[in-house]
Design a protein around this motif. Structure first.
Motif, PDB file in Angstrom:
ATOM      1  N   GLY A  28       8.559   6.394   0.259  1.00 24.56           N
ATOM      2  CA  GLY A  28       9.727   6.496   0.145  1.00 24.56           C
ATOM      3  C   GLY A  28      10.482   7.973   0.603  1.00 24.56           C
ATOM      4  O   GLY A  28       9.821   8.669   1.271  1.00 24.56           O
ATOM      5  N   THR A  29      11.961   8.210   0.229  1.00 23.64           N
ATOM      6  CA  THR A  29      12.416   9.340   0.642  1.00 23.64           C
ATOM      7  C   THR A  29      11.969  10.758   0.331  1.00 23.64           C
ATOM      8  O   THR A  29      11.863  11.622   0.749  1.00 23.64           O
ATOM      9  CB  THR A  29      14.006   9.111   0.470  1.00 23.64           C
ATOM     10  N   THR A  42      12.129  -3.461   2.121  1.00 16.69           N
ATOM     11  CA  THR A  42      13.314  -3.170   1.486  1.00 16.69           C
ATOM     12  C   THR A  42      13.430  -3.329  -0.021  1.00 16.69           C
ATOM     13  O   THR A  42      14.282  -2.727  -0.750  1.00 16.69           O
ATOM     14  CB  THR A  42      14.520  -4.237   1.733  1.00 16.69           C
ATOM     15  N   GLU A  43      12.309  -3.981  -0.521  1.00 21.63           N
ATOM     16  CA  GLU A  43      12.195  -4.212  -1.852  1.00 21.63           C
ATOM     17  C   GLU A  43      11.786  -2.645  -2.705  1.00 21.63           C
ATOM     18  O   GLU A  43      12.187  -2.922  -3.900  1.00 21.63           O
ATOM     19  CB  GLU A  43      11.127  -5.272  -2.200  1.00 21.63           C
ATOM     20  N   ASN A  44      11.220  -2.012  -1.990  1.00 18.36           N
ATOM     21  CA  ASN A  44      10.968  -0.518  -2.938  1.00 18.36           C
ATOM     22  C   ASN A  44      11.340   0.509  -2.054  1.00 18.36           C
ATOM     23  O   ASN A  44      11.150   1.570  -2.099  1.00 18.36           O
ATOM     24  CB  ASN A  44       9.546  -0.467  -3.360  1.00 18.36           C
ATOM     25  N   SER A  45      12.206   0.257  -0.777  1.00 16.53           N
ATOM     26  CA  SER A  45      12.706   1.116  -0.054  1.00 16.53           C
ATOM     27  C   SER A  45      11.712   2.267   0.601  1.00 16.53           C
ATOM     28  O   SER A  45      11.870   3.562   0.349  1.00 16.53           O
ATOM     29  CB  SER A  45      13.888   1.957  -0.527  1.00 16.53           C
ATOM     30  N   THR A  46      10.804   1.855   1.104  1.00 17.88           N
ATOM     31  CA  THR A  46       9.576   2.707   1.447  1.00 17.88           C
ATOM     32  C   THR A  46       9.343   2.240   3.170  1.00 17.88           C
ATOM     33  O   THR A  46       9.678   1.088   3.366  1.00 17.88           O
ATOM     34  CB  THR A  46       8.518   2.344   1.220  1.00 17.88           C
ATOM     35  N   VAL A  47       8.877   3.220   4.012  1.00 15.08           N
ATOM     36  CA  VAL A  47       8.545   3.099   5.332  1.00 15.08           C
ATOM     37  C   VAL A  47       7.019   3.302   5.754  1.00 15.08           C
ATOM     38  O   VAL A  47       6.681   4.166   4.827  1.00 15.08           O
ATOM     39  CB  VAL A  47       9.470   3.741   6.127  1.00 15.08           C
ATOM     40  N   PHE A  48       6.654   2.362   6.761  1.00 14.18           N
ATOM     41  CA  PHE A  48       4.783   2.888   6.890  1.00 14.18           C
ATOM     42  C   PHE A  48       4.962   4.065   7.525  1.00 14.18           C
ATOM     43  O   PHE A  48       5.164   4.277   8.726  1.00 14.18           O
ATOM     44  CB  PHE A  48       4.695   1.632   7.658  1.00 14.18           C
ATOM     45  N   PHE A  49       4.451   4.983   7.104  1.00 17.85           N
ATOM     46  CA  PHE A  49       4.366   6.610   7.515  1.00 17.85           C
ATOM     47  C   PHE A  49       2.971   7.182   7.268  1.00 17.85           C
ATOM     48  O   PHE A  49       2.439   7.039   6.060  1.00 17.85           O
ATOM     49  CB  PHE A  49       5.496   7.226   7.101  1.00 17.85           C
ATOM     50  N   ASP A  50       2.313   7.379   8.370  1.00 20.48           N
ATOM     51  CA  ASP A  50       0.937   8.321   8.058  1.00 20.48           C
ATOM     52  C   ASP A  50       0.018   7.176   7.123  1.00 20.48           C
ATOM     53  O   ASP A  50      -0.765   7.875   6.376  1.00 20.48           O
ATOM     54  CB  ASP A  50       1.174   9.441   7.312  1.00 20.48           C
ATOM     55  N   GLY A  51      -0.116   5.960   7.323  1.00 17.97           N
ATOM     56  CA  GLY A  51      -1.166   5.197   6.822  1.00 17.97           C
ATOM     57  C   GLY A  51      -0.781   4.389   5.495  1.00 17.97           C
ATOM     58  O   GLY A  51      -1.410   3.404   5.073  1.00 17.97           O
ATOM     59  N   LYS A  84       0.992  -1.174   0.163  1.00 19.65           N
ATOM     60  CA  LYS A  84       0.012  -0.149   0.017  1.00 19.65           C
ATOM     61  C   LYS A  84       0.898   1.293  -0.011  1.00 19.65           C
ATOM     62  O   LYS A  84       1.335   1.538   1.088  1.00 19.65           O
ATOM     63  CB  LYS A  84      -1.032  -0.076   1.302  1.00 19.65           C
ATOM     64  N   VAL A  85       0.989   1.665  -1.194  1.00 16.21           N
ATOM     65  CA  VAL A  85       2.284   2.911  -1.434  1.00 16.21           C
ATOM     66  C   VAL A  85       1.216   4.102  -1.754  1.00 16.21           C
ATOM     67  O   VAL A  85       0.295   3.962  -2.277  1.00 16.21           O
ATOM     68  CB  VAL A  85       3.254   2.648  -2.280  1.00 16.21           C
ATOM     69  N   PHE A  86       1.991   5.204  -1.298  1.00 21.11           N
ATOM     70  CA  PHE A  86       1.203   6.631  -1.624  1.00 21.11           C
ATOM     71  C   PHE A  86       1.315   6.893  -3.115  1.00 21.11           C
ATOM     72  O   PHE A  86       2.216   6.316  -3.778  1.00 21.11           O
ATOM     73  CB  PHE A  86       2.041   7.705  -1.004  1.00 21.11           C
ATOM     74  N   THR A  87       0.257   7.235  -3.744  1.00 22.71           N
ATOM     75  CA  THR A  87      -0.013   7.637  -5.108  1.00 22.71           C
ATOM     76  C   THR A  87       0.764   8.860  -5.425  1.00 22.71           C
ATOM     77  O   THR A  87       1.275   9.356  -4.622  1.00 22.71           O
ATOM     78  CB  THR A  87      -1.439   8.052  -5.541  1.00 22.71           C
ATOM     79  N   PHE A 104      17.280   5.878   6.140  1.00 22.36           N
ATOM     80  CA  PHE A 104      16.811   4.808   5.169  1.00 22.36           C
ATOM     81  C   PHE A 104      17.960   3.801   5.078  1.00 22.36           C
ATOM     82  O   PHE A 104      17.591   2.547   5.005  1.00 22.36           O
ATOM     83  CB  PHE A 104      16.222   5.411   3.895  1.00 22.36           C
ATOM     84  N   ASP A 105      19.033   4.222   4.783  1.00 21.54           N
ATOM     85  CA  ASP A 105      20.387   3.296   4.897  1.00 21.54           C
ATOM     86  C   ASP A 105      20.360   2.442   6.292  1.00 21.54           C
ATOM     87  O   ASP A 105      20.347   1.197   6.007  1.00 21.54           O
ATOM     88  CB  ASP A 105      21.579   4.153   4.904  1.00 21.54           C
TER      89      ASP A 105
END
Ligand code: MHQ
Length: 264
Positions: free
Chosen positions: A140-141, A127-136, A54-57, A157-158
């Motif tokens: 990514g950076t 790690t597969e798309n370098s994203t973190v669960f933030f604000d729902g 579930k990534v941000f648009t 992120f590193d």
């Protein structure tokens, strides 16, 4: 009142329920810390697995990037403080922590809570798309662009990548988090010896599970990670000082009181 935002109460030597970890069997100590982690980890592993993609648009990313510097700092400070609140709850459930004097509990949380948030961040990092669960959703950076601290974000992120590479179990994360918090080398401790005694037990507990999991080689890698945590938190504090100089009023009136108590 110091510690007020954390709901800490002073150590009461008369308290008949105060048990020292030395009286606990090491297995019980492990089980207790693992349970404390599970009860305060904010996101359960199954939940995270279900949300993984579930990534941000692009529109949503753009909306974050269009925020002003102080709006985005405020949002991040609120989210970060939510996470810290769970770490405070975790700390309180580590056997021996509540029996330390209140000033030492505060000192350990001031220097260690952000470090534990960063350890925990590896649990919610894809790690597969370098994203973190933030604000729902997963971010990514680029989502953090308007904070104007790309170097800190990249370093965080590193660090998440390098923690994920260790493939720690939830139990190992729990014990490592406790070890990060209970550190007798932190500044401003009044009763270092007592912190050291609690730490020794947590160290035993961590070695115990690494031995049981036949992963003793992780020990030295985890101690190396503690040095990375220190420099990341120093960078966070440096950025915060920079932000406070630019936007003293936002920091003063719009940041969560707990954030100010711990980092301000
Ligand atoms: C949590 C979710 C979460 C939320 C916020 C405070 C500030 C403005 C600057 C994430 C530091 C910059 C933070 C937002 C940066 C280091 C901060 C900004 C786990 C932690 C996590 C992902 C925070 C991690 C640290 C971030 C990225 O459940």
């Amino acid at each position: 009142m110091p510690g007020g935002e954390m709901g800490l109460r002073p150590y009461d030597p008369e308290d008949p329920f105060c048990s020292y970890p030395t009286s606990l069997h090491i297995e019980e100590l492990c089980a207790s810390i693992v349970r404390s982690h599970r009860e305060t980890c904010q996101f359960r592993p199954e939940e995270l697995q279900a949300l993984k993609w579930k990534v941000f648009t692009r529109e949503e990313v753009h909306a974050y990037q269009s925020k002003t510097v102080d709006e985005m700092w405020q949002l991040c400070a609120v989210r970060l403080t939510d996470a810290v609140q769970y770490v405070v709850e975790f700390a309180k459930r580590i056997p021996g922590f509540r029996q330390l004097c209140q000033n030492d509990q505060i000192a350990l949380l001031k220097s260690g809570s952000m470090e534990v948030v960063l350890v925990r961040m590896s649990r919610i990092f894809n790690t597969e798309n370098s994203t973190v669960f933030f604000d729902g959703k997963f971010a990514g950076t680029e989502v953090f662009k308007s904070l104007i601290c790309a170097d800190l974000i990249a370093a965080v992120f590193d660090f998440a990548h390098s923690m994920c590479a260790l493939r720690l179990s939830e139990q190992q994360v729990a014990l490592f988090s406790a070890l990060v918090l209970i550190n007798a080398d932190r500044p401003c401790l009044e009763e270092r010896g007592r912190v050291q005694r609690v730490r020794k037990d947590v160290e035993l507990a961590l070695s115990h599970i690494l031995h049981r999991d036949n992963q003793q080689s992780l020990q030295s890698k985890l101690y190396e990670k503690m040095a990375d945590l220190r420099s990341l938190c120093a960078l966070h504090m440096e950025k915060l000082r920079w932000f406070r100089q630019l936007y003293p009023l936002t920091m003063h009136s719009l940041f969560p009181p707990l954030y100010k108590e711990l980092f301000g």
